[in-house]
Design a protein around this motif. Structure first.
Motif, short mmCIF file in Angstrom:
data_model
loop_
_atom_site.label_atom_id
_atom_site.label_comp_id
_atom_site.label_asym_id
_atom_site.label_seq_id
_atom_site.Cartn_x
_atom_site.Cartn_y
_atom_site.Cartn_z
N PRO A 4 0.83 -1.21 0.00
CA PRO A 4 0.00 0.00 0.00
C PRO A 4 0.86 1.25 0.00
CG PRO A 4 -0.23 -1.24 2.05
CD PRO A 4 0.71 -2.00 1.18
N SER A 5 0.27 2.34 -0.38
CA SER A 5 0.96 3.62 -0.37
C SER A 5 1.51 3.91 1.02
CB SER A 5 -0.01 4.74 -0.78
OG SER A 5 0.54 6.00 -0.49
N PRO A 6 2.71 4.49 1.12
CA PRO A 6 3.24 4.82 2.45
C PRO A 6 2.39 5.87 3.16
CG PRO A 6 4.67 5.69 0.74
CD PRO A 6 3.62 4.84 0.06
N TYR A 7 1.50 6.53 2.43
CA TYR A 7 0.66 7.57 3.01
C TYR A 7 -0.74 7.06 3.32
CZ TYR A 7 4.58 10.22 1.38
OH TYR A 7 5.86 10.65 1.17
N HIS A 8 -0.89 5.74 3.36
CA HIS A 8 -2.17 5.12 3.70
C HIS A 8 -2.50 5.44 5.16
CE1 HIS A 8 -5.02 1.91 4.61
NE2 HIS A 8 -5.19 1.79 3.31
N PRO A 9 -3.78 5.65 5.47
CA PRO A 9 -4.15 5.91 6.87
C PRO A 9 -3.78 4.74 7.77
CG PRO A 9 -6.01 6.31 5.39
CD PRO A 9 -4.92 5.68 4.57
N PRO A 10 -3.68 4.99 9.06
CA PRO A 10 -3.36 3.92 10.00
C PRO A 10 -4.38 2.78 9.95
CG PRO A 10 -3.16 6.04 11.08
CD PRO A 10 -3.79 6.29 9.74
N VAL A 11 -3.87 1.58 10.24
CA VAL A 11 -4.69 0.38 10.30
C VAL A 11 -4.65 -0.12 11.73
CG1 VAL A 11 -4.90 -2.00 9.48
CG2 VAL A 11 -4.17 -0.20 7.90
N LYS A 12 -5.82 -0.41 12.30
CA LYS A 12 -5.89 -0.86 13.69
C LYS A 12 -5.83 -2.39 13.71
CE LYS A 12 -8.33 1.32 16.67
NZ LYS A 12 -9.36 1.90 17.54
N ARG A 13 -4.96 -2.92 14.58
CA ARG A 13 -4.84 -4.36 14.77
C ARG A 13 -4.74 -4.64 16.26
NH1 ARG A 13 -0.64 -5.73 9.96
NH2 ARG A 13 -2.07 -5.22 8.27
N SER A 14 -5.15 -5.84 16.64
CA SER A 14 -5.05 -6.25 18.04
C SER A 14 -3.76 -7.02 18.26
CB SER A 14 -6.23 -7.16 18.41
OG SER A 14 -7.42 -6.42 18.40
#
Length: 76
Positions: A4-14
């Protein structure tokens, strides 16, 4: 599949730290870097995150966990 683009919004993971689940939001680039660091050490991502968490809480002014992970990754 391309990264993905380095400017992609944050992704939440547990992740699990000391038997407790917590959610962390990081940009995909940092998730990739974290996965690569874990693979290089032959340990799960949770183990790396737990180590970073233990280090950050020793700080006189502990940053948030996501910030600490980012700093740890770029300091490697």
């Amino acid at each position: 599949m391309s990264e993905p683009s380095p400017y992609h919004p944050p992704v939440k993971r547990s992740v699990q730290i000391a038997g407790h689940k917590t959610s962390i939001s990081l940009e995909p680039l940092f998730w990739t870097m974290l996965r690569d660091a874990a693979e290089a050490e032959g340990v799960p991502i949770n183990a790396i995150v737990a180590r970073i968490d233990a280090e950050r809480i020793k700080s006189p002014t502990p940053p948030g966990l996501a910030s600490a992970i980012r700093v740890w990754l770029v300091s490697q």
